[in-house]
Design a protein around this motif. Structure first.
Motif, PDB file in Angstrom:
ATOM      1  N   UNK A 185     -55.357 -51.921   9.218  1.00 45.13           N
ATOM      2  CA  UNK A 185     -54.272 -51.150   8.623  1.00 45.13           C
ATOM      3  C   UNK A 185     -54.015 -51.564   7.171  1.00 45.13           C
ATOM      4  N   UNK A 186     -54.185 -52.842   6.866  1.00 44.34           N
ATOM      5  CA  UNK A 186     -54.020 -53.276   5.481  1.00 44.34           C
ATOM      6  C   UNK A 186     -55.082 -52.647   4.585  1.00 44.34           C
ATOM      7  N   UNK A 187     -56.311 -52.525   5.098  1.00 44.48           N
ATOM      8  CA  UNK A 187     -57.376 -51.881   4.320  1.00 44.48           C
ATOM      9  C   UNK A 187     -57.106 -50.385   4.189  1.00 44.48           C
ATOM     10  N   UNK A 188     -56.639 -49.754   5.259  1.00 45.31           N
ATOM     11  CA  UNK A 188     -56.295 -48.333   5.181  1.00 45.31           C
ATOM     12  C   UNK A 188     -55.189 -48.086   4.156  1.00 45.31           C
ATOM     13  N   UNK A 189     -54.245 -49.019   4.063  1.00 43.12           N
ATOM     14  CA  UNK A 189     -53.169 -48.878   3.076  1.00 43.12           C
ATOM     15  C   UNK A 189     -53.715 -48.925   1.659  1.00 43.12           C
ATOM     16  N   UNK A 190     -54.629 -49.840   1.393  1.00 41.98           N
ATOM     17  CA  UNK A 190     -55.235 -49.913   0.069  1.00 41.98           C
ATOM     18  C   UNK A 190     -56.097 -48.684  -0.213  1.00 41.98           C
TER      19      UNK A 190
END
Length: 237
Positions: free
Chosen positions: A206-211
């Protein structure tokens, strides 16, 4: 240090919000992107801060072999690349801001000389102060200053290029690191294969999807500003 950097963005954003100059189109929006970018990078790095503790392997594996498996699986930096591209985002913006501010300062200085010279001939110092234009009312004219327009367009092209590179790294290098449920590890000094896992993969994805979402937004806004500038200042100008 990351928390101090994010906290340092708050007074900057507050001062910009109170600055009504806007001497080029979209200035306050890009200051807002800086604050959002800093907060997002600070938040999404949290699931990765203990990645070495979240990595573990099944079976009777020694600690040196565990370290080797971890280094083999995460051979390229993750959070460091995010900070690096945030620094590039800041550097490009403040370079453009510096050049724009310098040119604006020169224009204000040139405009303020003419009224002062006329009032000196009349001997009225009160009139000098009344006719000196306020710097906040000065707006850069891209219709006349083509060099400024090229600099403005170059800024958007560089931002799009850097965000496309970051997007490629996020989708092709970082996301596959936490997309596999089981990692098979085999090294020269540690015979295997060892079955390894990473805890908290959903939060890391999810952190990568946010970026990825943030990069898409920056690319979209940069492309929109680029096409608007060409249409408004070149085709209509």
């Amino acid at each position: 240090m990351a928390a101090a950097a994010v906290a340092g963005l708050i007074p900057v954003l507050h001062s910009v919000a109170g600055d009504k100059s806007g001497y080029y189109f979209g200035r306050q929006l890009w200051f807002g992107f800086i604050a959002v970018y800093g907060v997002v990078v600070y938040v999404v790095r949290m699931p990765w801060s203990s990645i070495h503790e979240d990595f573990w392997c099944h079976g009777n594996i020694t600690y040196p072999c565990l370290i080797e498996c971890f280094e083999k699986s995460f051979s390229s930096p993750v959070v460091g690349i995010w900070y690096f591209f945030f620094f590039i985002f800041l550097a490009l913006f403040f370079l453009m801001e510096f050049f724009m501010a310098q040119i604006r300062h020169k224009q204000v200085k040139v405009k303020s000389v003419a009224p002062v010279a006329g009032e000196v001939e009349e001997g009225s110092m009160v009139g000098i102060q009344e006719h000196v234009p306020s710097p906040k009312k000065s707006i850069l004219n891209f219709h006349q200053e083509k060099i400024l327009l090229l600099l403005y367009l170059l800024y958007f092209l560089l931002q799009v290029g850097t965000q496309c590179v970051l997007l490629f790294l996020l989708m092709n290098q970082h996301l596959p690191l936490v997309s596999q449920t089981i990692i098979h590890c085999r090294t020269e000094s540690c015979h295997g294969p060892h079955l390894c896992l990473i805890r908290g993969t959903m939060e890391k994805r999810m952190s990568i999807y946010t970026l990825i979402t943030l990069s898409f937004m920056i690319i979209l806004f940069c492309s929109g500003f680029f096409m608007y500038s060409i249409h408004h200042y070149l085709l209509k100008g």
